[in-house]
Design a protein around this motif. Structure first.
Motif, PDB file in Angstrom:
ATOM      1  N   VAL A  39      68.457  36.741  23.371  1.00 58.06           N
ATOM      2  CA  VAL A  39      69.928  36.994  23.936  1.00 58.06           C
ATOM      3  C   VAL A  39      70.387  35.798  23.371  1.00 58.06           C
ATOM      4  CG1 VAL A  39      71.190  36.472  25.921  1.00 58.06           C
ATOM      5  CG2 VAL A  39      68.915  37.664  26.114  1.00 58.06           C
ATOM      6  N   PRO A  40      71.464  35.737  23.059  1.00 56.73           N
ATOM      7  CA  PRO A  40      72.732  35.069  22.009  1.00 56.73           C
ATOM      8  C   PRO A  40      73.550  34.218  22.983  1.00 56.73           C
ATOM      9  CG  PRO A  40      73.883  36.710  23.590  1.00 56.73           C
ATOM     10  CD  PRO A  40      72.695  37.273  23.087  1.00 56.73           C
ATOM     11  N   ARG A  41      73.276  32.884  22.695  1.00 62.30           N
ATOM     12  CA  ARG A  41      73.867  31.389  22.996  1.00 62.30           C
ATOM     13  C   ARG A  41      75.361  32.328  24.323  1.00 62.30           C
ATOM     14  NH1 ARG A  41      73.589  26.288  23.269  1.00 62.30           N
ATOM     15  NH2 ARG A  41      74.918  24.790  24.247  1.00 62.30           N
ATOM     16  N   GLN A  42      75.482  31.219  25.640  1.00 61.18           N
ATOM     17  CA  GLN A  42      76.477  32.357  26.693  1.00 61.18           C
ATOM     18  C   GLN A  42      77.445  30.740  26.428  1.00 61.18           C
ATOM     19  OE1 GLN A  42      76.420  34.795  28.109  1.00 61.18           O
ATOM     20  NE2 GLN A  42      74.575  34.961  26.047  1.00 61.18           N
ATOM     21  N   GLU A  43      78.541  31.160  26.837  1.00 57.01           N
ATOM     22  CA  GLU A  43      79.414  30.077  27.352  1.00 57.01           C
ATOM     23  C   GLU A  43      79.801  29.825  28.645  1.00 57.01           C
ATOM     24  OE1 GLU A  43      80.798  27.814  24.493  1.00 57.01           O
ATOM     25  OE2 GLU A  43      79.186  29.057  23.247  1.00 57.01           O
ATOM     26  N   LYS A  44      79.990  28.436  28.878  1.00 61.78           N
ATOM     27  CA  LYS A  44      80.402  28.906  30.596  1.00 61.78           C
ATOM     28  C   LYS A  44      81.970  29.200  30.620  1.00 61.78           C
ATOM     29  CE  LYS A  44      78.206  24.428  31.528  1.00 61.78           C
ATOM     30  NZ  LYS A  44      78.077  23.570  32.409  1.00 61.78           N
ATOM     31  N   PRO A  45      82.485  29.557  31.844  1.00 61.62           N
ATOM     32  CA  PRO A  45      81.706  29.776  33.152  1.00 61.62           C
ATOM     33  C   PRO A  45      80.315  30.238  32.607  1.00 61.62           C
ATOM     34  CG  PRO A  45      83.324  30.680  33.805  1.00 61.62           C
ATOM     35  CD  PRO A  45      84.050  30.303  32.316  1.00 61.62           C
ATOM     36  N   TYR A  46      78.973  30.107  33.018  1.00 62.98           N
ATOM     37  CA  TYR A  46      78.038  31.142  32.385  1.00 62.98           C
ATOM     38  C   TYR A  46      78.107  32.404  33.339  1.00 62.98           C
ATOM     39  CZ  TYR A  46      76.163  27.112  29.680  1.00 62.98           C
ATOM     40  OH  TYR A  46      76.053  25.933  28.930  1.00 62.98           O
ATOM     41  N   PRO A  47      77.559  33.612  32.626  1.00 61.86           N
ATOM     42  CA  PRO A  47      77.140  34.816  33.303  1.00 61.86           C
ATOM     43  C   PRO A  47      75.925  34.696  34.052  1.00 61.86           C
ATOM     44  CG  PRO A  47      77.231  35.462  31.079  1.00 61.86           C
ATOM     45  CD  PRO A  47      77.663  33.537  31.320  1.00 61.86           C
ATOM     46  N   LYS A  48      75.495  35.960  35.230  1.00 62.25           N
ATOM     47  CA  LYS A  48      74.065  36.024  35.720  1.00 62.25           C
ATOM     48  C   LYS A  48      73.374  36.352  33.958  1.00 62.25           C
ATOM     49  CE  LYS A  48      74.524  36.481  40.613  1.00 62.25           C
ATOM     50  NZ  LYS A  48      74.372  37.348  41.411  1.00 62.25           N
ATOM     51  N   GLU A  97      59.947  15.815  25.210  1.00 65.70           N
ATOM     52  CA  GLU A  97      59.065  15.933  26.319  1.00 65.70           C
ATOM     53  C   GLU A  97      58.151  16.978  27.121  1.00 65.70           C
ATOM     54  OE1 GLU A  97      60.084  14.595  30.821  1.00 65.70           O
ATOM     55  OE2 GLU A  97      61.522  13.693  29.676  1.00 65.70           O
ATOM     56  N   LEU A  98      59.228  18.421  26.574  1.00 63.91           N
ATOM     57  CA  LEU A  98      58.617  19.285  27.000  1.00 63.91           C
ATOM     58  C   LEU A  98      56.583  20.001  26.461  1.00 63.91           C
ATOM     59  CD1 LEU A  98      58.179  22.157  28.793  1.00 63.91           C
ATOM     60  CD2 LEU A  98      59.241  23.295  26.805  1.00 63.91           C
ATOM     61  N   ALA A  99      57.135  19.067  24.701  1.00 56.35           N
ATOM     62  CA  ALA A  99      55.405  19.192  23.920  1.00 56.35           C
ATOM     63  C   ALA A  99      53.923  18.127  24.426  1.00 56.35           C
ATOM     64  CB  ALA A  99      56.274  18.849  22.595  1.00 56.35           C
ATOM     65  N   THR A 100      54.754  17.352  25.430  1.00 54.85           N
ATOM     66  CA  THR A 100      52.885  16.430  25.855  1.00 54.85           C
ATOM     67  C   THR A 100      52.872  17.406  26.917  1.00 54.85           C
ATOM     68  OG1 THR A 100      55.119  15.131  27.661  1.00 54.85           O
ATOM     69  CG2 THR A 100      54.918  14.216  25.801  1.00 54.85           C
ATOM     70  N   HIS A 101      52.995  18.672  27.933  1.00 55.62           N
ATOM     71  CA  HIS A 101      52.721  18.790  28.607  1.00 55.62           C
ATOM     72  C   HIS A 101      51.868  20.661  27.877  1.00 55.62           C
ATOM     73  CE1 HIS A 101      54.437  16.346  32.062  1.00 55.62           C
ATOM     74  NE2 HIS A 101      55.643  16.288  30.707  1.00 55.62           N
ATOM     75  N   GLY A 102      52.317  20.296  26.695  1.00 53.67           N
ATOM     76  CA  GLY A 102      51.749  22.072  26.491  1.00 53.67           C
ATOM     77  C   GLY A 102      52.043  22.282  25.132  1.00 53.67           C
ATOM     78  N   ASP A 103      50.821  22.923  25.128  1.00 57.58           N
ATOM     79  CA  ASP A 103      51.188  23.026  22.829  1.00 57.58           C
ATOM     80  C   ASP A 103      51.156  24.847  23.091  1.00 57.58           C
ATOM     81  OD1 ASP A 103      48.298  24.201  24.193  1.00 57.58           O
ATOM     82  OD2 ASP A 103      46.932  22.983  23.013  1.00 57.58           O
ATOM     83  N   PHE A 104      51.300  25.134  23.945  1.00 56.48           N
ATOM     84  CA  PHE A 104      51.406  26.799  24.320  1.00 56.48           C
ATOM     85  C   PHE A 104      52.278  27.173  25.765  1.00 56.48           C
ATOM     86  CE2 PHE A 104      50.331  30.444  26.464  1.00 56.48           C
ATOM     87  CZ  PHE A 104      49.576  31.629  25.354  1.00 56.48           C
ATOM     88  N   GLY A 105      53.267  28.482  25.053  1.00 56.13           N
ATOM     89  CA  GLY A 105      54.392  28.564  26.606  1.00 56.13           C
ATOM     90  C   GLY A 105      55.739  29.362  25.517  1.00 56.13           C
ATOM     91  N   ILE A 106      55.746  29.471  26.668  1.00 57.43           N
ATOM     92  CA  ILE A 106      57.064  30.261  26.707  1.00 57.43           C
ATOM     93  C   ILE A 106      58.312  29.651  27.347  1.00 57.43           C
ATOM     94  CG2 ILE A 106      56.262  32.985  26.293  1.00 57.43           C
ATOM     95  CD1 ILE A 106      56.886  33.352  29.113  1.00 57.43           C
ATOM     96  N   GLY A 107      59.221  29.866  27.413  1.00 58.76           N
ATOM     97  CA  GLY A 107      60.814  29.721  27.574  1.00 58.76           C
ATOM     98  C   GLY A 107      62.376  30.198  27.132  1.00 58.76           C
ATOM     99  N   THR A 108      63.657  29.099  26.986  1.00 56.70           N
ATOM    100  CA  THR A 108      64.733  29.235  26.388  1.00 56.70           C
ATOM    101  C   THR A 108      65.162  28.530  26.702  1.00 56.70           C
ATOM    102  OG1 THR A 108      66.461  30.520  26.430  1.00 56.70           O
ATOM    103  CG2 THR A 108      65.861  29.791  28.375  1.00 56.70           C
ATOM    104  N   PHE A 109      65.908  28.033  25.571  1.00 54.55           N
ATOM    105  CA  PHE A 109      67.667  26.657  25.604  1.00 54.55           C
ATOM    106  C   PHE A 109      68.365  26.756  25.817  1.00 54.55           C
ATOM    107  CE2 PHE A 109      64.363  27.591  22.218  1.00 54.55           C
ATOM    108  CZ  PHE A 109      63.291  27.162  21.634  1.00 54.55           C
ATOM    109  N   ASP A 110      68.788  25.664  25.538  1.00 55.74           N
ATOM    110  CA  ASP A 110      70.397  24.784  26.036  1.00 55.74           C
ATOM    111  C   ASP A 110      71.052  26.149  26.072  1.00 55.74           C
ATOM    112  OD1 ASP A 110      72.119  22.840  27.185  1.00 55.74           O
ATOM    113  OD2 ASP A 110      73.489  23.620  25.553  1.00 55.74           O
ATOM    114  N   GLY A 111      72.301  26.719  27.101  1.00 55.82           N
ATOM    115  CA  GLY A 111      72.875  27.806  27.086  1.00 55.82           C
ATOM    116  C   GLY A 111      72.272  29.133  27.048  1.00 55.82           C
ATOM    117  N   LEU A 112      71.274  29.038  26.964  1.00 55.10           N
ATOM    118  CA  LEU A 112      70.514  30.491  26.976  1.00 55.10           C
ATOM    119  C   LEU A 112      69.844  30.969  26.142  1.00 55.10           C
ATOM    120  CD1 LEU A 112      68.634  32.451  29.456  1.00 55.10           C
ATOM    121  CD2 LEU A 112      71.060  33.981  29.044  1.00 55.10           C
TER     122      LEU A 112
END
Length: 288
Positions: free
Chosen positions: A181-190, A81-96
């Protein structure tokens, strides 16, 4: 007789009134067009997605940078769904888990091994910024520059400090320092604590592309004021969040992005976290 005359007068007045209303409605219709009462709001108006699909100069954002700083890492939007809004960008994924980079319509996840992996549409993001990149300004960089010098050069060539800009730089780098950054586990740190376990990559004598955005100062807490850049190698095999570099030469392109659309999470940690506190301190820790 009098009653008949009165009845005739009433009939004439009624016909005149109806005729007048009909003509008025016709005139109104000709001037303003037909207006129909919708069955519901959603069916009568274009959705936000419909509006965005027809615009290329829109920066589309999921969640806020402050939410990410405070540890809101659960993915809320599929990459498809994100890709329907753009072909260029940055971000992160579930759990960082890793750095997101989208370039020429291809989405990548750069993990802590420094490798850029193609992304499946089912993967979720808690925070991302994308647009359809169309260069408005192009610059040739003939002399070596570092990260600060590149930012200063671009600043001198921006038409305003108050707009958003998508930034793409294809360059030859004598040195570049990036992280993931590696995947984080809950409770998530800042985020400031999560980056303490980051992996740092150093590349030498390599060609690649910087992908990112310049946001105005007034969006503090919503986005990252200033420049936020990710890197991917020319062969699209490695990269990361940019910390520093020395670029020998390259080509910079700026896409002036005058429209901004943000979609907020509708559940989860975002509802309960306290935002807007100690932003500057948290951001400085993250960028070290």
């Amino acid at each position: 007789m009098t009653k008949k005359i009165l009845l005739i007068v009433l009939i004439v007045l009624s016909v005149t009134f109806v005729s007048g209303c009909t003509n008025l409605a016709k005139d109104f219709s000709e001037k303003f067009g037909n207006i129909e009462k919708p069955d519901n709001i959603e069916s009568s108006a274009e959705s936000a997605s419909d509006l965005l699909s027809s615009e290329t100069d829109v920066l589309y954002q999921v969640s806020t940078i402050d939410a990410l700083l405070q540890g809101v890492y659960d993915g809320v939007l599929p990459v498809a769904e994100l890709a329907t809004h753009g072909d260029f960008g940055i971000g992160t994924f579930d759990g960082l888990e890793g750095e997101m980079l989208a370039l020429d319509g291809n989405y990548y996840q750069i993990k802590t091994d420094g490798i850029a992996y193609p992304v499946s549409g089912e993967m979720l993001t808690p925070f991302a910024i994308v647009t359809y990149f169309e260069a408005d300004e192009n610059f040739r960089l003939e002399k070596p520059v570092n990260l600060t010098e590149l930012e200063n050069f671009l600043d001198l060539n921006l038409p305003s400090e108050n707009l958003f800009y998508a930034v793409r730089v294809n360059g030859n780098f004598s040195y570049i320092k990036a992280r993931s950054v590696p995947r984080q586990e809950k409770p998530y740190p800042k985020l400031a604590d999560a980056v303490s376990t980051q992996s740092v990559f150093e590349f030498e004598n390599i060609s690649g592309t910087l992908v990112g955005f310049k946001a105005p100062e007034y969006v503090k807490g919503v986005n990252v004021p200033g420049y936020h850049l990710h890197f991917i190698t020319e062969d699209r095999n490695a990269g990361g969040h940019v910390l520093d570099f020395e670029m020998e030469n390259g080509d910079a392109a700026i896409d002036i992005t005058s429209e901004f659309f943000m979609e907020l999470p509708t559940s989860g940690d975002f509802y309960n976290v306290k935002l807007g506190q100690d932003l500057q301190n948290d951001m400085e820790k993250v960028e070290k």
